[in-house]
Structures are given as structure tokens and as C-alpha cells.
Design a protein around this motif. Structure first.
Motif, PDB file in Angstrom:
ATOM      1  N   SER A 152      -2.913  -2.228  10.816  1.00  0.00           N
ATOM      2  CA  SER A 152      -1.471  -2.075  10.566  1.00  0.00           C
ATOM      3  C   SER A 152      -1.149  -1.846   9.085  1.00  0.00           C
ATOM      4  N   VAL A 153      -2.181  -1.839   8.251  1.00  0.00           N
ATOM      5  CA  VAL A 153      -1.979  -1.693   6.805  1.00  0.00           C
ATOM      6  C   VAL A 153      -1.984  -0.216   6.420  1.00  0.00           C
ATOM      7  N   ASP A 154      -1.046   0.179   5.553  1.00  0.00           N
ATOM      8  CA  ASP A 154      -1.007   1.562   5.086  1.00  0.00           C
ATOM      9  C   ASP A 154      -0.538   1.625   3.641  1.00  0.00           C
ATOM     10  N   GLN A 155      -0.239   2.825   3.156  1.00  0.00           N
ATOM     11  CA  GLN A 155       0.131   3.013   1.752  1.00  0.00           C
ATOM     12  C   GLN A 155       1.427   2.310   1.369  1.00  0.00           C
ATOM     13  N   ASN A 156       2.218   1.908   2.363  1.00  0.00           N
ATOM     14  CA  ASN A 156       3.478   1.219   2.069  1.00  0.00           C
ATOM     15  C   ASN A 156       3.319  -0.298   1.997  1.00  0.00           C
ATOM     16  N   SER A 157       2.119  -0.790   2.284  1.00  0.00           N
ATOM     17  CA  SER A 157       1.885  -2.234   2.251  1.00  0.00           C
ATOM     18  C   SER A 157       1.842  -2.741   0.815  1.00  0.00           C
ATOM     19  N   ASP A 158       2.204  -4.014   0.615  1.00  0.00           N
ATOM     20  CA  ASP A 158       2.190  -4.565  -0.732  1.00  0.00           C
ATOM     21  C   ASP A 158       0.759  -4.840  -1.189  1.00  0.00           C
ATOM     22  N   GLU A 159       0.617  -5.136  -2.480  1.00  0.00           N
ATOM     23  CA  GLU A 159      -0.704  -5.291  -3.089  1.00  0.00           C
ATOM     24  C   GLU A 159      -1.516  -6.427  -2.470  1.00  0.00           C
ATOM     25  N   VAL A 160      -0.858  -7.538  -2.165  1.00  0.00           N
ATOM     26  CA  VAL A 160      -1.568  -8.682  -1.574  1.00  0.00           C
ATOM     27  C   VAL A 160      -2.113  -8.315  -0.193  1.00  0.00           C
ATOM     28  N   THR A 161      -1.306  -7.648   0.609  1.00  0.00           N
ATOM     29  CA  THR A 161      -1.732  -7.230   1.949  1.00  0.00           C
ATOM     30  C   THR A 161      -2.905  -6.264   1.866  1.00  0.00           C
ATOM     31  N   LEU A 162      -2.857  -5.342   0.903  1.00  0.00           N
ATOM     32  CA  LEU A 162      -3.952  -4.396   0.714  1.00  0.00           C
ATOM     33  C   LEU A 162      -5.230  -5.108   0.281  1.00  0.00           C
ATOM     34  N   PHE A 163      -5.075  -6.035  -0.631  1.00  0.00           N
ATOM     35  CA  PHE A 163      -6.233  -6.809  -1.097  1.00  0.00           C
ATOM     36  C   PHE A 163      -6.884  -7.536   0.072  1.00  0.00           C
ATOM     37  N   ASN A 164      -6.066  -8.237   0.845  1.00  0.00           N
ATOM     38  CA  ASN A 164      -6.592  -8.986   1.985  1.00  0.00           C
ATOM     39  C   ASN A 164      -7.302  -8.055   2.973  1.00  0.00           C
ATOM     40  N   ALA A 165      -6.721  -6.886   3.215  1.00  0.00           N
ATOM     41  CA  ALA A 165      -7.316  -5.932   4.148  1.00  0.00           C
ATOM     42  C   ALA A 165      -8.698  -5.494   3.664  1.00  0.00           C
ATOM     43  N   GLY A 166      -8.819  -5.287   2.352  1.00  0.00           N
ATOM     44  CA  GLY A 166     -10.101  -4.896   1.788  1.00  0.00           C
ATOM     45  C   GLY A 166     -11.168  -5.957   2.002  1.00  0.00           C
ATOM     46  N   ASP A 188     -11.077   6.300  11.910  1.00  0.00           N
ATOM     47  CA  ASP A 188      -9.925   6.927  11.254  1.00  0.00           C
ATOM     48  C   ASP A 188      -9.103   5.885  10.507  1.00  0.00           C
ATOM     49  N   SER A 189      -8.916   4.723  11.124  1.00  0.00           N
ATOM     50  CA  SER A 189      -8.124   3.661  10.500  1.00  0.00           C
ATOM     51  C   SER A 189      -8.781   3.157   9.225  1.00  0.00           C
ATOM     52  N   VAL A 190     -10.093   2.950   9.283  1.00  0.00           N
ATOM     53  CA  VAL A 190     -10.814   2.428   8.118  1.00  0.00           C
ATOM     54  C   VAL A 190     -10.877   3.469   7.012  1.00  0.00           C
ATOM     55  N   GLU A 191     -11.107   4.726   7.382  1.00  0.00           N
ATOM     56  CA  GLU A 191     -11.138   5.793   6.375  1.00  0.00           C
ATOM     57  C   GLU A 191      -9.802   5.862   5.636  1.00  0.00           C
ATOM     58  N   ALA A 192      -8.715   5.826   6.397  1.00  0.00           N
ATOM     59  CA  ALA A 192      -7.387   5.908   5.797  1.00  0.00           C
ATOM     60  C   ALA A 192      -7.131   4.724   4.875  1.00  0.00           C
ATOM     61  N   LEU A 193      -7.543   3.541   5.313  1.00  0.00           N
ATOM     62  CA  LEU A 193      -7.307   2.347   4.510  1.00  0.00           C
ATOM     63  C   LEU A 193      -8.127   2.361   3.228  1.00  0.00           C
ATOM     64  N   GLY A 198      -8.343   2.767  -2.668  1.00  0.00           N
ATOM     65  CA  GLY A 198      -8.854   3.432  -3.861  1.00  0.00           C
ATOM     66  C   GLY A 198      -7.779   3.883  -4.824  1.00  0.00           C
ATOM     67  N   THR A 199      -6.535   3.955  -4.376  1.00  0.00           N
ATOM     68  CA  THR A 199      -5.442   4.393  -5.257  1.00  0.00           C
ATOM     69  C   THR A 199      -4.810   3.230  -6.018  1.00  0.00           C
ATOM     70  N   HIS A 200      -5.226   2.001  -5.687  1.00  0.00           N
ATOM     71  CA  HIS A 200      -4.688   0.828  -6.371  1.00  0.00           C
ATOM     72  C   HIS A 200      -5.772   0.236  -7.261  1.00  0.00           C
ATOM     73  N   ARG A 201      -5.650   0.423  -8.555  1.00  0.00           N
ATOM     74  CA  ARG A 201      -6.723   0.044  -9.478  1.00  0.00           C
ATOM     75  C   ARG A 201      -7.094  -1.428  -9.391  1.00  0.00           C
ATOM     76  N   LYS A 202      -6.107  -2.321  -9.407  1.00  0.00           N
ATOM     77  CA  LYS A 202      -6.408  -3.752  -9.364  1.00  0.00           C
ATOM     78  C   LYS A 202      -7.057  -4.132  -8.031  1.00  0.00           C
ATOM     79  N   VAL A 203      -6.487  -3.655  -6.956  1.00  0.00           N
ATOM     80  CA  VAL A 203      -7.041  -3.952  -5.629  1.00  0.00           C
ATOM     81  C   VAL A 203      -8.452  -3.398  -5.525  1.00  0.00           C
ATOM     82  N   ARG A 204      -8.647  -2.177  -5.999  1.00  0.00           N
ATOM     83  CA  ARG A 204      -9.957  -1.539  -5.933  1.00  0.00           C
ATOM     84  C   ARG A 204     -11.004  -2.374  -6.657  1.00  0.00           C
ATOM     85  N   ARG A 205     -10.674  -2.846  -7.837  1.00  0.00           N
ATOM     86  CA  ARG A 205     -11.617  -3.639  -8.631  1.00  0.00           C
ATOM     87  C   ARG A 205     -11.981  -4.941  -7.932  1.00  0.00           C
ATOM     88  N   CYS A 206     -11.004  -5.586  -7.327  1.00  0.00           N
ATOM     89  CA  CYS A 206     -11.233  -6.882  -6.696  1.00  0.00           C
ATOM     90  C   CYS A 206     -12.006  -6.787  -5.388  1.00  0.00           C
TER      91      CYS A 206
END
Length: 232
Positions: A152-166, A188-193, A198-206
């Protein structure tokens, strides 16, 4: 030092096993109290609890209940929260099918309270414990976790949600990749996520170390994510 003493006790537990059955209450209390110590000491204590579950006959549900209580009581302390969650994860993984389902649900519920914590490390530890609980609970619960925290996570999700998904992606790929790959449309879902992450520098690093662990666990599907991997 305390760390060295704990390591010696841990080695004793691993080597002597059931011969130390009479010492379980004392060891249980010693390792639990050590979780409140400095990072090195508490980390060693968490490992010792996992070893104790594997080597000694004990009530895993009692240990998990005590760890959950400590987690709740020290919720304001980021370090103790992190190490308690790591201990919960270790006990669940090593306890395996000996862990009662109701305790797995309880751990999941308790750890979920820390998915919005201000500390990335605490959130990562919470995601680890939840992943382990979901995997042991079976396909229905794991499917619920995937739908809630990954699909359910996509580009509109907040940073914390993206981090957790990773973190969830890496953990589930590493611990039970086949369960994720059995879900319709998972690739497809995992590729998209991964592209979004990868577009969020802080999330990507963590999340990068966890993501790499997950990708490596994919085996024949790894090539399918190679393009996305280059985004990192």
C-alpha cells in the motif's frame, strides 16, 4: 567487565545446556537486568537471551512477557526500546514453533507502537520483531503485514512509512522470501517501491543495508530487480 561476564555466561549456557536447568531463573533475571545497561552490555544480554531459549528448557511465553513489560516501562528510552525489541526478535526466531500464537500477536501489537518512534533504529528493530512474529503466525498474518506495510506504500507516503517499508522488505526477503513471492503481483509492487525509496536520500541511506539483504535473498528473481537496484 560486565560484558565479558555476560559472554562467559552465554558460552556456559550454550555448552552446558540442560545441565543448567536449575539456574534458569537466575540467568533469566541477570540477562533481563543487563538489557538496561550500556549499549555493549545490553546487546550482549540480548544475544544471551536468544542462546538461552535454544539451549535451556524454559517457558518462552514468560520470557516474552517480561521483555514486553520492560519495553513498555522504558518506552521513552530509545536505546532500551531498541535493544528490547531486538531481544524480542531474537527470542521469537530461536523459539520458533515453541512460541504460543497469542504471544506472537501480543509482541506484534506491542512492537507496532514503535513504528512511529522518532528513532530510525527503534523503528527498524520494531519492524524486525513484527516480521518474525508475522512469519511464524502464518500466511494470513504475513499477508496482512505485506498489504499494510509494503503493497500500500507509494510515492505519496510519508518518510517514516517509506522507511518502515524498506525495512520490512529486507527482513521478509531475508527470513522468508518465498512467502512474499507467493503474493500476486509482488514483483511489480516491490520494484515500484524500491524505485520510490531510491528517490529519498535519507530513507535510502537508512534502509540500504536491509534492502541489500533482501535482494540477495531473492535468488533467481534478483535479476528482475537489477534495474531498480541501480537507483541506490
Amino acid at each position: 567487565t560486565k560484558e565479558e561476564i555476560l559472554r562467559l555466561l552465554c558460552q556456559l549456557v550454550e555448552r552446558c545446556g540442560v545441565a543448567l536447568k536449575a539456574c534458569v531463573p537466575q540467568l533469566h533475571g541477570t540477562f533481563l537486568r543487563a538489557l538496561l545497561e550500556s549499549p555493549k552490555v545490553s546487546s550482549t544480554a540480548a544475544d544471551c537471551l536468544g542462546s538461552m531459549v535454544e539451549a535451556l528448557p524454559l517457558k518462552v511465553d514468560t520470557l516474552l512477557r517480561d521483555l514486553s513489560k520492560s519495553l513498555t516501562e522504558h518506552a521513552e528510552d530509545a536505546h532500551i526500546s531498541k535493544i528490547s525489541l531486538e531481544a524480542l526478535d531474537g527470542v521469537i526466531l530461536r523459539g520458533g514453533t515453541h512460541v504460543p500464537p497469542d504471544m506472537l500477536v501480543s509482541v506484534w501489537d506491542n512492537a507496532s507502537n514503535f513504528l512511529t518512534h522518532s528513532s530510525d533504529k527503534v523503528r527498524a528493530s520494531a519492524a524486525k520483531a513484527i516480521s518474525s512474529a508475522a512469519i511464524l503466525l502464518g500466511e494470513e498474518h504475513l499477508g496482512s503485514l505485506l498489504r499494510t506495510h509494503i503493497f500500500s506504500v507509494d510515492q505519496n507516503s510519508d518518510e517514516v512509512t517509506l522507511f518502515n517499508a524498506g525495512i520490512f522488505i529486507g527482513e521478509i526477503f531475508y527470513k522468508k522470501a518465498d512467502a512474499l513471492m507467493s503474493q500476486p503481483g509482488w514483483l511489480d509492487s516491490v520494484e515500484a517501491l524500491i524505485i520510490v525509496l531510491g528517490t529519498h536520500r535519507k530513507v535510502r541511506r537508512c534502509v540500504d543495508p536491509y534492502r541489500h539483504g533482501g535482494i540477495q535473498a531473492l535468488g533467481p528473481h534478483r535479476k528482475g530487480l537489477s534495474v531498480c537496484s541501480e537507483k541506490f
